[in-house]
Scaffold this motif. Structure first.
Motif, PDB file in Angstrom:
ATOM      1  N   GLN A  48      90.860  19.620  11.963  1.00 46.73           N
ATOM      2  CA  GLN A  48      90.160  19.298  13.202  1.00 46.73           C
ATOM      3  C   GLN A  48      88.820  20.022  13.235  1.00 46.73           C
ATOM      4  O   GLN A  48      88.314  20.438  12.212  1.00 46.73           O
ATOM      5  CB  GLN A  48      91.028  19.684  14.390  1.00 46.73           C
ATOM      6  N   MET A  53      95.088  21.661  11.910  1.00 45.81           N
ATOM      7  CA  MET A  53      96.029  21.464  13.008  1.00 45.81           C
ATOM      8  C   MET A  53      97.357  21.032  12.397  1.00 45.81           C
ATOM      9  O   MET A  53      97.381  20.148  11.552  1.00 45.81           O
ATOM     10  CB  MET A  53      95.512  20.396  13.970  1.00 45.81           C
ATOM     11  N   ARG A  55     100.987  19.446  13.107  1.00 41.50           N
ATOM     12  CA  ARG A  55     101.797  18.679  14.057  1.00 41.50           C
ATOM     13  C   ARG A  55     103.257  18.764  13.625  1.00 41.50           C
ATOM     14  O   ARG A  55     103.601  18.405  12.507  1.00 41.50           O
ATOM     15  CB  ARG A  55     101.326  17.231  14.076  1.00 41.50           C
ATOM     16  N   HIS A  84     100.422  23.211  21.778  1.00 40.27           N
ATOM     17  CA  HIS A  84     100.098  22.091  22.664  1.00 40.27           C
ATOM     18  C   HIS A  84     101.174  21.011  22.542  1.00 40.27           C
ATOM     19  O   HIS A  84     101.355  20.432  21.472  1.00 40.27           O
ATOM     20  CB  HIS A  84      98.726  21.535  22.253  1.00 40.27           C
ATOM     21  N   THR A  87     101.883  13.867  23.836  1.00 37.21           N
ATOM     22  CA  THR A  87     102.487  12.658  24.405  1.00 37.21           C
ATOM     23  C   THR A  87     103.511  12.016  23.468  1.00 37.21           C
ATOM     24  O   THR A  87     104.115  11.032  23.830  1.00 37.21           O
ATOM     25  CB  THR A  87     101.411  11.600  24.721  1.00 37.21           C
ATOM     26  N   LEU A 207      99.021   1.374  22.016  1.00 33.61           N
ATOM     27  CA  LEU A 207      97.804   1.629  22.793  1.00 33.61           C
ATOM     28  C   LEU A 207      96.613   1.498  21.856  1.00 33.61           C
ATOM     29  O   LEU A 207      96.454   0.482  21.226  1.00 33.61           O
ATOM     30  CB  LEU A 207      97.935   2.991  23.479  1.00 33.61           C
ATOM     31  N   ARG A 250      98.426  -2.808  13.092  1.00 33.70           N
ATOM     32  CA  ARG A 250      99.668  -2.462  13.796  1.00 33.70           C
ATOM     33  C   ARG A 250     100.503  -3.719  14.020  1.00 33.70           C
ATOM     34  O   ARG A 250      99.984  -4.833  14.089  1.00 33.70           O
ATOM     35  CB  ARG A 250      99.344  -1.798  15.159  1.00 33.70           C
ATOM     36  N   LYS A 252     101.710  -4.834  16.631  1.00 38.18           N
ATOM     37  CA  LYS A 252     101.333  -5.583  17.837  1.00 38.18           C
ATOM     38  C   LYS A 252     100.396  -6.735  17.508  1.00 38.18           C
ATOM     39  O   LYS A 252     100.453  -7.797  18.126  1.00 38.18           O
ATOM     40  CB  LYS A 252     100.700  -4.637  18.866  1.00 38.18           C
ATOM     41  N   CYS A 422      89.374  17.781  18.741  1.00 41.05           N
ATOM     42  CA  CYS A 422      89.667  16.637  17.876  1.00 41.05           C
ATOM     43  C   CYS A 422      88.412  16.096  17.214  1.00 41.05           C
ATOM     44  O   CYS A 422      87.405  15.848  17.878  1.00 41.05           O
ATOM     45  CB  CYS A 422      90.324  15.538  18.707  1.00 41.05           C
ATOM     46  N   LEU A 424      87.933  13.214  16.030  1.00 41.17           N
ATOM     47  CA  LEU A 424      87.676  11.796  16.281  1.00 41.17           C
ATOM     48  C   LEU A 424      87.100  11.544  17.676  1.00 41.17           C
ATOM     49  O   LEU A 424      86.754  10.415  18.008  1.00 41.17           O
ATOM     50  CB  LEU A 424      88.974  10.990  16.132  1.00 41.17           C
ATOM     51  N   ASN A 459      91.313   5.786  20.679  1.00 44.25           N
ATOM     52  CA  ASN A 459      92.640   5.872  20.069  1.00 44.25           C
ATOM     53  C   ASN A 459      93.752   6.047  21.100  1.00 44.25           C
ATOM     54  O   ASN A 459      94.907   5.785  20.833  1.00 44.25           O
ATOM     55  CB  ASN A 459      92.699   6.998  19.049  1.00 44.25           C
ATOM     56  N   ALA A 460      93.398   6.531  22.260  1.00 46.82           N
ATOM     57  CA  ALA A 460      94.317   6.499  23.412  1.00 46.82           C
ATOM     58  C   ALA A 460      95.516   7.424  23.278  1.00 46.82           C
ATOM     59  O   ALA A 460      96.582   7.142  23.814  1.00 46.82           O
ATOM     60  CB  ALA A 460      94.789   5.073  23.680  1.00 46.82           C
ATOM     61  N   HIS A 463      97.041   8.111  26.481  1.00 45.30           N
ATOM     62  CA  HIS A 463      97.668   7.002  27.240  1.00 45.30           C
ATOM     63  C   HIS A 463      96.812   6.487  28.404  1.00 45.30           C
ATOM     64  O   HIS A 463      97.371   6.010  29.400  1.00 45.30           O
ATOM     65  CB  HIS A 463      99.018   7.450  27.833  1.00 45.30           C
TER      66      HIS A 463
HETATM   67  C1  HEM Z   1      94.162  15.374  14.873  1.00 43.48           C
HETATM   68  C2  HEM Z   1      94.401  14.843  16.038  1.00 43.48           C
HETATM   69  C3  HEM Z   1      94.741  13.382  16.180  1.00 43.48           C
HETATM   70  C4  HEM Z   1      94.386  12.332  15.407  1.00 43.48           C
HETATM   71  C5  HEM Z   1      93.600  12.323  14.122  1.00 43.48           C
HETATM   72  C6  HEM Z   1      94.939  11.158  16.040  1.00 43.48           C
HETATM   73  C7  HEM Z   1      94.749   9.871  15.576  1.00 43.48           C
HETATM   74  C8  HEM Z   1      95.152   8.749  16.250  1.00 43.48           C
HETATM   75  C9  HEM Z   1      94.741   7.425  15.972  1.00 43.48           C
HETATM   76  C10 HEM Z   1      93.774   7.022  14.849  1.00 43.48           C
HETATM   77  C11 HEM Z   1      95.349   6.595  16.859  1.00 43.48           C
HETATM   78  C12 HEM Z   1      95.179   5.094  16.985  1.00 43.48           C
HETATM   79  C13 HEM Z   1      96.236   4.400  16.249  1.00 43.48           C
HETATM   80  C14 HEM Z   1      96.102   2.919  16.276  1.00 43.48           C
HETATM   81  O1  HEM Z   1      95.546   2.357  17.223  1.00 43.48           O
HETATM   82  O2  HEM Z   1      96.583   2.274  15.334  1.00 43.48           O
HETATM   83  C15 HEM Z   1      96.177   7.415  17.687  1.00 43.48           C
HETATM   84  C16 HEM Z   1      96.991   6.935  18.691  1.00 43.48           C
HETATM   85  C17 HEM Z   1      97.867   7.754  19.387  1.00 43.48           C
HETATM   86  N1  HEM Z   1      98.064   9.095  19.223  1.00 43.48           N
HETATM   87 FE1  HEM Z   1      96.851  10.318  18.195  1.00 43.48          FE
HETATM   88  N2  HEM Z   1      95.629  11.527  17.135  1.00 43.48           N
HETATM   89  C18 HEM Z   1      95.545  12.877  17.256  1.00 43.48           C
HETATM   90  C19 HEM Z   1      96.108  13.644  18.235  1.00 43.48           C
HETATM   91  C20 HEM Z   1      97.091  13.180  19.084  1.00 43.48           C
HETATM   92  C21 HEM Z   1      97.647  13.945  20.132  1.00 43.48           C
HETATM   93  C22 HEM Z   1      97.279  15.374  20.473  1.00 43.48           C
HETATM   94  C23 HEM Z   1      98.577  13.154  20.723  1.00 43.48           C
HETATM   95  C24 HEM Z   1      99.420  13.484  21.907  1.00 43.48           C
HETATM   96  C25 HEM Z   1      98.883  14.112  22.984  1.00 43.48           C
HETATM   97  C26 HEM Z   1      98.587  11.892  20.044  1.00 43.48           C
HETATM   98  C27 HEM Z   1      99.392  10.804  20.372  1.00 43.48           C
HETATM   99  C28 HEM Z   1      99.002   9.506  20.121  1.00 43.48           C
HETATM  100  C29 HEM Z   1      99.456   8.377  20.879  1.00 43.48           C
HETATM  101  C30 HEM Z   1     100.510   8.397  21.976  1.00 43.48           C
HETATM  102  C31 HEM Z   1      98.734   7.274  20.430  1.00 43.48           C
HETATM  103  C32 HEM Z   1      98.744   5.879  20.996  1.00 43.48           C
HETATM  104  C33 HEM Z   1      99.964   5.125  20.779  1.00 43.48           C
HETATM  105  C34 HEM Z   1      99.833   4.176  19.657  1.00 43.48           C
HETATM  106  O3  HEM Z   1     100.105   4.592  18.541  1.00 43.48           O
HETATM  107  O4  HEM Z   1      99.473   3.014  19.875  1.00 43.48           O
HETATM  108  N3  HEM Z   1      97.661  11.937  19.054  1.00 43.48           N
HETATM  109  N4  HEM Z   1      96.043   8.728  17.290  1.00 43.48           N
END
Ligand code: HEM
Ligand code: SF4
Lengths: 550, 109
Positions: A48, A53, A55, A84, A87, A207, A250, A252, A422, A424, A459-460, A463
């Motif tokens: 990051q 970071m 996970r 931290h 979600t 999302l 995805r 979806k 982050c 991104l 990236n949501a 949420h």
């Molecule tokens: C290094 C930090 C992170 C990176 C690189 C990252 C990357 C991404 C990316 C690229 C997406 C979009 C996926 C898609 O649309 O196909 C995404 C969605 C998501 N991420 Fe993260 N994220 C990070 C941190 C987090 C954190 C901190 C959380 C929780 C608080 C989280 C939970 C989620 C959720 C819930 C989604 C949306 C649900 C879905 O997959 O459609 N991510 N993330």
């Protein structure tokens, strides 16, 4: 809680040893970053803005005191004293050093935890109702099914290189506390007309850039066919999901392209071809896994439990308020489910210090049968608390800043790490959440249930699409702006919010949210939550209030 | 509201201030953002960064990238910065936050 067998344990030890060697070779210059990056990501290690970071998966959000203590230890010893909660019912550590990660993974392995499949195009941690096994509105405990999915999906050779990441959520309750409809596959345990329990299978939620609510693929799937059916869905996705365009990869998008009916035909065809005996789940196997989740033996309530509690509530309005918002009914008489808010006003949502984690581990042992849960709303849960113990528990929590009485209220905000951490991100999320929660906390009770959700980019992860009020950070010529959506919801009536108008500058966000809440308070009818009012009156009054004044 | 160096830096740069170029990346062993200080040295302090005019940026990056593996820094890259009251400040909120840390106070431990 599920316990690893010898195979699991040995595998994790070997995996840590393998990773230790990979890190050694990277630090010695034998592996380039391009070679090493996929290896570290397979172990949940991202880079990051300020550090690496890590996970860590919390399978279906369930933690034991021993696990939580190791997380606290990692926070204190290898990070800056906090973690931290995210979600996805995971925990992330923001200040990790590469050279220390093999030791961290070894410490995790000792308590049956790891970071495998927390990144990459595989099946990620299966999430579940955080009230599982305790809720008064559930058909049965969904966690054995999550564990079955975990075992099936971990290191599944066919599904290690999917077109994109894949997320599954399970709930068995009338109220959806797991955001099931926002997942690639959502599973609801349901009872059919004959009284049998099976799964409603949903597919295609997600999302990100193209948010979608999952659609029902099958109304009722007999339980013992779960893995075969999941495998059929994954095969169809693996074969037909797009690999040429990251933004369309995805499931979806596949469901959208085919339509749910064609998707169903394809899955049913695959499922039929697999035959009745594919991936069997004999009752004995299921029972053996379910035995790990046997309900705790809870003492019958004492005759004076309720009078004692009532007396305490009458004496301490702050306690009464906390019980009202953070305590939910338990299926067992005399017991309750406690939500421990990680959302003190004006502080980063979802952060917990090492000392807080250690205290919660102790309190879980003393008051909650040794169980702790993480929620997708970035709070923690003590699922089995005797009602009589609520005042004592509340006092202990309060001493550590953990008794904020705001579960489900306006100041209980979901926020991703955003541009403070982050790489991104387009804009910061946490400071926006801090300002809002500080501002709204005093009005929490007046406003009632309200879900504000903030992401720092499309990236949501926070949420925002499904917030009653959603806030998305965007970059306008180097300035932080925020696009606001209203009317979203993440529960059993999941809906995507609608954009109210042009993005507002950072300094205007709190005022804008205030205005939207003002419209809701003025126009709501008895018992209406924000999205109910929005659905009844539409977006126009909100837009007018927000932009007419400007 | 933004505070400290962030508040100052998120102001758009004045046209009159000439932008400088400096090289940064995250340190391999711990991920910490570091800045090329010249002579093979990298520093976590942006104040110690070597900075040059745009015309010399390519040469600075080449110098920063040189050396046998393992390079101590992951994927070094050029950024823009300005001198403000004699102090080097990276341009853009992202680089600002990388240089000066999160703008939020983490949980007490
Ligand atoms: C290094 C930090 C992170 C990176 C690189 C990252 C990357 C991404 C990316 C690229 C997406 C979009 C996926 C898609 O649309 O196909 C995404 C969605 C998501 N991420 Fe993260 N994220 C990070 C941190 C987090 C954190 C901190 C959380 C929780 C608080 C989280 C939970 C989620 C959720 C819930 C989604 C949306 C649900 C879905 O997959 O459609 N991510 N993330
Ligand atoms: S939503 Fe964007 S800014 Fe927030 S954590 Fe996810 S990738 Fe980072």
């Amino acid at each position: 809680m599920y316990r690893y067998d010898e195979f699991d344990r040995r595998f994790l030890e070997e995996r840590v040893a393998q990773y230790r060697d990979q890190v050694r070779r990277r630090l010695a210059g034998q592996l380039s970053e391009d070679e090493f990056r996929p290896l570290r990501l397979m172990n949940g290690l991202y880079l990051q803005l300020h550090a690496y970071m890590l996970r860590i998966a919390i399978p279906y959000g369930s933690l034991s005191p021993a696990k939580l203590r190791v997380l606290a230890r990692i926070a204190r010893r290898y990070d800056r004293g906090y973690g931290h909660f995210t979600t996805r019912q995971n925990i992330q550590f923001n200040w990790i050093k590469l050279e220390e990660t093999p030791d961290i993974l070894a410490e995790l392995a000792a308590v049956e935890m790891h970071s495998i499949q927390t990144s990459g195009n595989c099946i990620r941690n299966t999430t579940a109702d955080p009230f599982a096994g305790a809720a008064d509105d559930e058909i049965e405990d969904p966690r054995p099914w999550c564990e079955i999915i975990r075992q099936w999906s971990t290191l599944h050779p066919e599904f290690s290189f999917l077109p994109r990441k894949f997320k599954i959520a399970v709930s068995a309750a009338a109220t959806d506390r797991a955001a099931v409809r926002l997942h690639d596959i959502g599973l609801y345990l349901r009872r059919n007309a004959a009284g049998e329990v099976g799964f409603e299978v949903l597919v295609g939620g997600g999302l990100g850039r193209t948010p979608m609510i999952a659609k029902t693929l099958r109304d009722f799937l007999p339980k013992h066919r779960l893995l075969a059916y999941l495998e059929a869905i994954l095969r169809v996705y693996n074969e037909f999901g797009r690999r040429d365009n990251l933004y369309k990869s995805r499931i979806k998008i596949l469901v959208q392209a085919l339509g749910i009916d064609k998707m169903r035909d394809a899955v049913e065809r695959e499922f039929g071809a697999m035959g009745e005996s594919a991936l069997p789940l004999p009752p004995a196997t299921v029972a053996a896994i379910a035995a790990h989740f046997a309900p705790p033996t809870l003492a019958a309530p004492g005759a004076d439990d309720e009078t004692e509690l009532a007396r305490a509530l009458a004496q301490a309005p702050a306690l009464a308020r906390w019980v009202r918002y953070n305590v939910a009914p338990h299926r067992a008489a005399g017991h309750a489910i406690v939500t421990v808010s990680l959302k003190p006003p004006g502080r980063p949502p979802g952060d917990a210090s090492a000392a807080q984690m250690e205290l919660l581990a102790d309190l879980a042992e003393r008051y909650s049968q040794g169980e702790i849960r993480a929620t997708y709303e970035q709070n923690l849960v003590l699922p089995h608390v005797r009602r009589r113990d609520l005042p004592a528990l509340w006092r202990h929590l309060g001493e550590a800043g953990l008794a904020t009485a705001n579960a489900g209220l306006a100041s209980d905000i979901i926020s991703c790490p955003g541009l403070d951490y982050c790489s991104l991100a387009n804009a910061r999320s946490i400071p926006v959440a801090e300002r809002l929660s500080r501002h709204l906390a005093a009005r929490d009770q007046e406003i009632g249930e309200l879900h504000i959700k903030i992401s720092g980019c499309i990236n949501a992860c926070g949420h925002h699409h499904v917030g009653h009020i959603g806030i998305l950070g965007v970059d306008k010529n180097g300035e932080e702006f925020y696009q606001i959506t209203i009317g979203g919801s993440a529960d059993e009536n999941a809906a995507l919010g609608a954009i109210v108008g042009p993005a507002v500058p950072s300094a205007a966000v709190t005022g804008a949210v205030d205005t939207l809440i003002g419209v809701y308070l003025d126009l709501r009818r008895e018992g209406e939550r924000f999205p109910d009012t929005y659905r009844r009156i539409g977006a126009a009054p909100f837009k007018e209030a927000l932009y007419a004044a400007a | 509201m933004p505070h400290g160096p962030i508040a100052a830096a998120s102001r758009p740069p004045m046209a009159a201030v000439a932008t400088r170029r400096t090289v940064t990346g995250n340190r391999l062993r711990d991920g910490v953002p570091v800045y090329f200080a010249g002579a093979g040295r990298w520093s976590p302090a942006v104040a110690e960064a070597r900075h040059v005019a745009e015309a010399e940026a390519g040469a600075l990056l080449a110098e920063a990238l040189a050396g046998p593996p393992p390079h101590p820094v992951i994927a070094p890259y050029l950024i823009e910065a300005v001198l403000r009251d004699g102090r080097l400040v990276p341009l853009g909120l992202r680089e600002e936050i990388r240089a000066f840390g999160p703008t939020v106070r983490p949980a007490e431990s």
